[in-house]
Design a protein around this motif. Structure first.
Motif, PDB file in Angstrom:
ATOM      1  N   ILE A  10       0.821  -1.220   0.000  1.00 17.76           N
ATOM      2  CA  ILE A  10       0.000   0.000   0.000  1.00 17.76           C
ATOM      3  C   ILE A  10       0.855   1.270   0.000  1.00 17.76           C
ATOM      4  O   ILE A  10       0.383   2.333   0.393  1.00 17.76           O
ATOM      5  CB  ILE A  10      -0.977   0.026   1.202  1.00 17.76           C
ATOM      6  CG1 ILE A  10      -0.214  -0.083   2.527  1.00 17.76           C
ATOM      7  CG2 ILE A  10      -2.028  -1.072   1.081  1.00 17.76           C
ATOM      8  CD1 ILE A  10      -1.059   0.214   3.747  1.00 17.76           C
ATOM      9  N   HIS A  11       2.106   1.163  -0.418  1.00 19.91           N
ATOM     10  CA  HIS A  11       2.966   2.348  -0.416  1.00 19.91           C
ATOM     11  C   HIS A  11       2.380   3.399  -1.357  1.00 19.91           C
ATOM     12  O   HIS A  11       1.855   3.086  -2.425  1.00 19.91           O
ATOM     13  CB  HIS A  11       4.386   1.983  -0.854  1.00 19.91           C
ATOM     14  CG  HIS A  11       5.374   3.062  -0.577  1.00 19.91           C
ATOM     15  ND1 HIS A  11       5.535   4.136  -1.411  1.00 19.91           N
ATOM     16  CD2 HIS A  11       6.232   3.235   0.449  1.00 19.91           C
ATOM     17  CE1 HIS A  11       6.463   4.935  -0.912  1.00 19.91           C
ATOM     18  NE2 HIS A  11       6.909   4.408   0.219  1.00 19.91           N
ATOM     19  N   ARG A  12       2.494   4.657  -0.988  1.00 20.21           N
ATOM     20  CA  ARG A  12       1.853   5.735  -1.756  1.00 20.21           C
ATOM     21  C   ARG A  12       2.413   5.877  -3.171  1.00 20.21           C
ATOM     22  O   ARG A  12       1.745   6.430  -4.042  1.00 20.21           O
ATOM     23  CB  ARG A  12       1.953   7.051  -1.014  1.00 20.21           C
ATOM     24  CG  ARG A  12       3.371   7.569  -0.883  1.00 20.21           C
ATOM     25  CD  ARG A  12       3.388   8.856  -0.120  1.00 20.21           C
ATOM     26  NE  ARG A  12       4.750   9.311   0.079  1.00 20.21           N
ATOM     27  CZ  ARG A  12       5.062  10.508   0.479  1.00 20.21           C
ATOM     28  NH1 ARG A  12       4.123  11.384   0.740  1.00 20.21           N
ATOM     29  NH2 ARG A  12       6.313  10.834   0.638  1.00 20.21           N
ATOM     30  N   TYR A  13       3.633   5.414  -3.431  1.00 25.17           N
ATOM     31  CA  TYR A  13       4.203   5.523  -4.776  1.00 25.17           C
ATOM     32  C   TYR A  13       3.876   4.331  -5.676  1.00 25.17           C
ATOM     33  O   TYR A  13       4.100   4.378  -6.880  1.00 25.17           O
ATOM     34  CB  TYR A  13       5.718   5.705  -4.717  1.00 25.17           C
ATOM     35  CG  TYR A  13       6.137   7.020  -4.119  1.00 25.17           C
ATOM     36  CD1 TYR A  13       5.521   8.210  -4.497  1.00 25.17           C
ATOM     37  CD2 TYR A  13       7.130   7.088  -3.174  1.00 25.17           C
ATOM     38  CE1 TYR A  13       5.894   9.415  -3.946  1.00 25.17           C
ATOM     39  CE2 TYR A  13       7.518   8.297  -2.613  1.00 25.17           C
ATOM     40  CZ  TYR A  13       6.898   9.456  -3.008  1.00 25.17           C
ATOM     41  OH  TYR A  13       7.262  10.647  -2.459  1.00 25.17           O
ATOM     42  N   THR A  14       3.358   3.262  -5.095  1.00 29.51           N
ATOM     43  CA  THR A  14       3.088   2.060  -5.890  1.00 29.51           C
ATOM     44  C   THR A  14       2.162   2.329  -7.081  1.00 29.51           C
ATOM     45  O   THR A  14       2.472   1.901  -8.195  1.00 29.51           O
ATOM     46  CB  THR A  14       2.521   0.938  -4.994  1.00 29.51           C
ATOM     47  OG1 THR A  14       3.494   0.635  -3.985  1.00 29.51           O
ATOM     48  CG2 THR A  14       2.225  -0.318  -5.797  1.00 29.51           C
ATOM     49  N   PRO A  15       1.033   3.026  -6.931  1.00 25.85           N
ATOM     50  CA  PRO A  15       0.175   3.265  -8.100  1.00 25.85           C
ATOM     51  C   PRO A  15       0.891   4.012  -9.230  1.00 25.85           C
ATOM     52  O   PRO A  15       0.715   3.673 -10.401  1.00 25.85           O
ATOM     53  CB  PRO A  15      -0.976   4.101  -7.535  1.00 25.85           C
ATOM     54  CG  PRO A  15      -1.028   3.742  -6.095  1.00 25.85           C
ATOM     55  CD  PRO A  15       0.404   3.530  -5.697  1.00 25.85           C
ATOM     56  N   LYS A  16       1.710   5.007  -8.891  1.00 18.75           N
ATOM     57  CA  LYS A  16       2.435   5.737  -9.935  1.00 18.75           C
ATOM     58  C   LYS A  16       3.453   4.845 -10.626  1.00 18.75           C
ATOM     59  O   LYS A  16       3.630   4.919 -11.842  1.00 18.75           O
ATOM     60  CB  LYS A  16       3.145   6.957  -9.348  1.00 18.75           C
ATOM     61  CG  LYS A  16       2.220   8.086  -9.028  1.00 18.75           C
ATOM     62  CD  LYS A  16       3.009   9.309  -8.605  1.00 18.75           C
ATOM     63  CE  LYS A  16       2.049  10.464  -8.377  1.00 18.75           C
ATOM     64  NZ  LYS A  16       2.715  11.719  -8.187  1.00 18.75           N
ATOM     65  N   ILE A  17       4.131   4.004  -9.859  1.00 15.20           N
ATOM     66  CA  ILE A  17       5.113   3.088 -10.442  1.00 15.20           C
ATOM     67  C   ILE A  17       4.426   2.105 -11.371  1.00 15.20           C
ATOM     68  O   ILE A  17       4.878   1.865 -12.498  1.00 15.20           O
ATOM     69  CB  ILE A  17       5.896   2.351  -9.336  1.00 15.20           C
ATOM     70  CG1 ILE A  17       6.750   3.347  -8.548  1.00 15.20           C
ATOM     71  CG2 ILE A  17       6.752   1.239  -9.918  1.00 15.20           C
ATOM     72  CD1 ILE A  17       7.347   2.778  -7.285  1.00 15.20           C
ATOM     73  N   LEU A  18       3.305   1.538 -10.929  1.00 16.17           N
ATOM     74  CA  LEU A  18       2.563   0.588 -11.757  1.00 16.17           C
ATOM     75  C   LEU A  18       2.062   1.244 -13.035  1.00 16.17           C
ATOM     76  O   LEU A  18       2.127   0.654 -14.125  1.00 16.17           O
ATOM     77  CB  LEU A  18       1.391   0.000 -10.975  1.00 16.17           C
ATOM     78  CG  LEU A  18       1.742  -0.872  -9.767  1.00 16.17           C
ATOM     79  CD1 LEU A  18       0.474  -1.275  -9.028  1.00 16.17           C
ATOM     80  CD2 LEU A  18       2.544  -2.074 -10.174  1.00 16.17           C
ATOM     81  N   GLU A  19       1.588   2.472 -12.909  1.00 17.60           N
ATOM     82  CA  GLU A  19       1.105   3.196 -14.089  1.00 17.60           C
ATOM     83  C   GLU A  19       2.236   3.452 -15.078  1.00 17.60           C
ATOM     84  O   GLU A  19       2.080   3.274 -16.280  1.00 17.60           O
ATOM     85  CB  GLU A  19       0.486   4.523 -13.659  1.00 17.60           C
ATOM     86  CG  GLU A  19      -0.062   5.347 -14.809  1.00 17.60           C
ATOM     87  CD  GLU A  19      -0.644   6.668 -14.340  1.00 17.60           C
ATOM     88  OE1 GLU A  19      -0.722   7.574 -15.178  1.00 17.60           O
ATOM     89  OE2 GLU A  19      -1.002   6.801 -13.153  1.00 17.60           O
ATOM     90  N   HIS A  20       3.382   3.848 -14.571  1.00 16.12           N
ATOM     91  CA  HIS A  20       4.523   4.159 -15.431  1.00 16.12           C
ATOM     92  C   HIS A  20       5.092   2.900 -16.096  1.00 16.12           C
ATOM     93  O   HIS A  20       5.377   2.893 -17.292  1.00 16.12           O
ATOM     94  CB  HIS A  20       5.618   4.857 -14.632  1.00 16.12           C
ATOM     95  CG  HIS A  20       6.833   5.188 -15.433  1.00 16.12           C
ATOM     96  ND1 HIS A  20       6.851   6.224 -16.341  1.00 16.12           N
ATOM     97  CD2 HIS A  20       8.051   4.616 -15.471  1.00 16.12           C
ATOM     98  CE1 HIS A  20       8.040   6.265 -16.912  1.00 16.12           C
ATOM     99  NE2 HIS A  20       8.788   5.312 -16.405  1.00 16.12           N
TER     100      HIS A  20
END
Length: 82
Positions: A10-20
């Motif tokens: 649930i790290h806050r950067y995970t969604p951005k990393i997955l999107e990128h």
């Protein structure tokens, strides 16, 4: 030295990393008493025909000439040499 992983899955950067990246990874940040640098664990399930030498060659091709990146092929990295 003690490490403490936090916000696994649930790290806050995970969604951005997955999107990128466009691929499914597990991103884990670690807290520690570092004099400098950070430790992050990023896990990805490889296809069964991929060998470790293939991964090293990909990293070397991309990062091999970068001044601030060290690649290790004979040993694991150690926080003391950062």
């Amino acid at each position: 030295m003690s490490l403490h992983s936090y916000n696994i899955f649930i790290h806050r950067y995970t969604p951005k990393i997955l999107e990128h990246l466009g691929i499914l990874i597990i991103f884990i940040s670690n807290l520690g008493s570092f004099s400098r640098g950070i430790i992050t664990t990023i896990t990805y399930k490889l296809q069964s025909n991929v060998k470790s030498v293939d991964i090293y060659n990909i990293f070397y091709k991309f990062y091999g000439t970068k001044l601030l990146i060290r690649l290790y092929d004979k040993s694991l990295p150690n926080i003391k040499i950062v």
